[in-house]
Design a protein around this motif. Structure first.
Motif, mmCIF file in Angstrom:
data_model
loop_
_atom_site.group_PDB
_atom_site.id
_atom_site.type_symbol
_atom_site.label_atom_id
_atom_site.label_comp_id
_atom_site.label_asym_id
_atom_site.label_seq_id
_atom_site.Cartn_x
_atom_site.Cartn_y
_atom_site.Cartn_z
ATOM 1 N N GLN A 106 0.790 -1.229 0.000
ATOM 2 C CA GLN A 106 0.000 0.000 0.000
ATOM 3 C C GLN A 106 0.823 1.281 0.000
ATOM 4 N N PHE A 107 2.010 1.255 0.602
ATOM 5 C CA PHE A 107 2.783 2.481 0.766
ATOM 6 C C PHE A 107 4.262 2.270 0.484
ATOM 7 N N VAL A 108 4.914 3.348 0.063
ATOM 8 C CA VAL A 108 6.368 3.422 0.020
ATOM 9 C C VAL A 108 6.739 4.532 0.986
ATOM 10 N N LEU A 109 7.668 4.249 1.896
ATOM 11 C CA LEU A 109 8.092 5.230 2.890
ATOM 12 C C LEU A 109 9.569 5.533 2.684
ATOM 13 N N TYR A 110 9.874 6.803 2.451
ATOM 14 C CA TYR A 110 11.250 7.268 2.384
ATOM 15 C C TYR A 110 11.558 7.978 3.690
ATOM 16 N N VAL A 111 12.732 7.688 4.256
ATOM 17 C CA VAL A 111 13.125 8.271 5.537
ATOM 18 C C VAL A 111 14.507 8.886 5.389
ATOM 19 N N LEU A 112 14.633 10.131 5.842
ATOM 20 C CA LEU A 112 15.924 10.814 5.862
ATOM 21 C C LEU A 112 16.155 11.321 7.273
ATOM 22 N N ASN A 113 17.250 10.868 7.893
ATOM 23 C CA ASN A 113 17.558 11.267 9.264
ATOM 24 C C ASN A 113 18.171 12.662 9.270
ATOM 25 N N LYS A 114 17.612 13.541 10.097
ATOM 26 C CA LYS A 114 18.125 14.909 10.272
ATOM 27 C C LYS A 114 18.252 15.153 11.769
ATOM 28 N N LYS A 115 19.437 14.928 12.291
ATOM 29 C CA LYS A 115 19.655 15.010 13.738
ATOM 30 C C LYS A 115 19.392 16.395 14.312
ATOM 31 N N GLU A 116 19.588 17.437 13.519
ATOM 32 C CA GLU A 116 19.422 18.802 14.026
ATOM 33 C C GLU A 116 17.958 19.225 14.131
ATOM 34 N N GLN A 117 17.061 18.410 13.644
ATOM 35 C CA GLN A 117 15.640 18.737 13.617
ATOM 36 C C GLN A 117 14.953 18.321 14.914
ATOM 37 N N ASP A 118 14.050 19.174 15.427
ATOM 38 C CA ASP A 118 13.340 18.871 16.671
ATOM 39 C C ASP A 118 12.121 17.980 16.461
ATOM 40 N N HIS A 119 11.523 18.042 15.279
ATOM 41 C CA HIS A 119 10.291 17.310 15.009
ATOM 42 C C HIS A 119 10.355 16.737 13.603
ATOM 43 N N PHE A 120 9.497 15.770 13.341
ATOM 44 C CA PHE A 120 9.478 15.171 12.010
ATOM 45 C C PHE A 120 8.816 16.110 11.012
ATOM 46 N N ARG A 121 9.100 15.866 9.733
ATOM 47 C CA ARG A 121 8.396 16.557 8.653
ATOM 48 C C ARG A 121 7.852 15.477 7.727
ATOM 49 N N LEU A 122 6.690 15.750 7.153
ATOM 50 C CA LEU A 122 5.993 14.754 6.341
ATOM 51 C C LEU A 122 5.691 15.316 4.963
ATOM 52 N N GLY A 123 6.030 14.539 3.946
ATOM 53 C CA GLY A 123 5.654 14.858 2.575
ATOM 54 C C GLY A 123 4.789 13.735 2.034
ATOM 55 N N LEU A 124 3.756 14.089 1.285
ATOM 56 C CA LEU A 124 2.827 13.093 0.753
ATOM 57 C C LEU A 124 2.813 13.144 -0.760
ATOM 58 N N SER A 125 2.726 11.969 -1.365
ATOM 59 C CA SER A 125 2.579 11.871 -2.802
ATOM 60 C C SER A 125 1.468 10.873 -3.095
ATOM 61 N N VAL A 126 0.371 11.383 -3.638
ATOM 62 C CA VAL A 126 -0.762 10.539 -3.994
ATOM 63 C C VAL A 126 -1.088 10.846 -5.453
ATOM 64 N N SER A 127 -0.767 9.925 -6.333
ATOM 65 C CA SER A 127 -0.882 10.186 -7.763
ATOM 66 C C SER A 127 -2.323 10.077 -8.256
ATOM 67 N N LYS A 128 -2.548 10.537 -9.457
ATOM 68 C CA LYS A 128 -3.881 10.494 -10.059
ATOM 69 C C LYS A 128 -4.348 9.066 -10.338
ATOM 70 N N ARG A 129 -3.418 8.118 -10.329
ATOM 71 C CA ARG A 129 -3.796 6.720 -10.531
ATOM 72 C C ARG A 129 -4.609 6.172 -9.358
ATOM 73 N N ILE A 130 -4.500 6.822 -8.204
ATOM 74 C CA ILE A 130 -5.237 6.391 -7.016
ATOM 75 C C ILE A 130 -6.734 6.601 -7.203
#
Length: 114
Positions: free
Chosen positions: A27-51
């Motif tokens: 159902q999903f592909v999850l990409y993760v990039l570690n950023k030690k200097e960041q206090d909180h997570f950030r989220l990007g979403l990609s939902v294509s027109k094929r959905i």
């Protein structure tokens, strides 16, 4: 979701795709990039027109955001996450989305709840 929790810029998406690691299930592909200097997570979403049509795509995005909001204490908070939704997500309800994303979090080793 607050503005500082979102990934919107194309450069930020590219950075996560290029330097991050990816984990997937049906159902999903999850990409993760570690950023030690960041206090909180950030989220990007990609939902294509094929959905599906716009209503379906917005619904899927809303469900994913809600799962992240619910699990924000249970995932590593210093990462950038990009979630790509695949075709089966169009027919899923909230509990199925949550179960599937939790599975992907565990495979990516970002789920800290035992």
């Amino acid at each position: 979701m607050k503005k500082e929790y979102r990934i919107k810029k194309n450069d930020d998406f590219s950075l996560v795709f290029k330097h991050g690691t990816s984990v997937a299930n049906r159902q999903f592909v999850l990409y993760v990039l570690n950023k030690k200097e960041q206090d909180h997570f950030r989220l990007g979403l990609s939902v294509s027109k094929r959905i599906g049509n716009a209503v379906t795509r917005v619904r899927v995005k809303r469900l994913i955001r809600e799962v992240f909001r619910e699990l924000e204490d249970d995932i590593i908070s210093s990462n950038d996450y990009v979630v790509i939704a695949r075709k089966p997500t169009a027919d899923m309800d909230f509990w199925e989305v949550k179960k599937s994303l939790t599975h992907v979090f565990k495979r990516a080793k970002v789920y800290i709840k035992s």
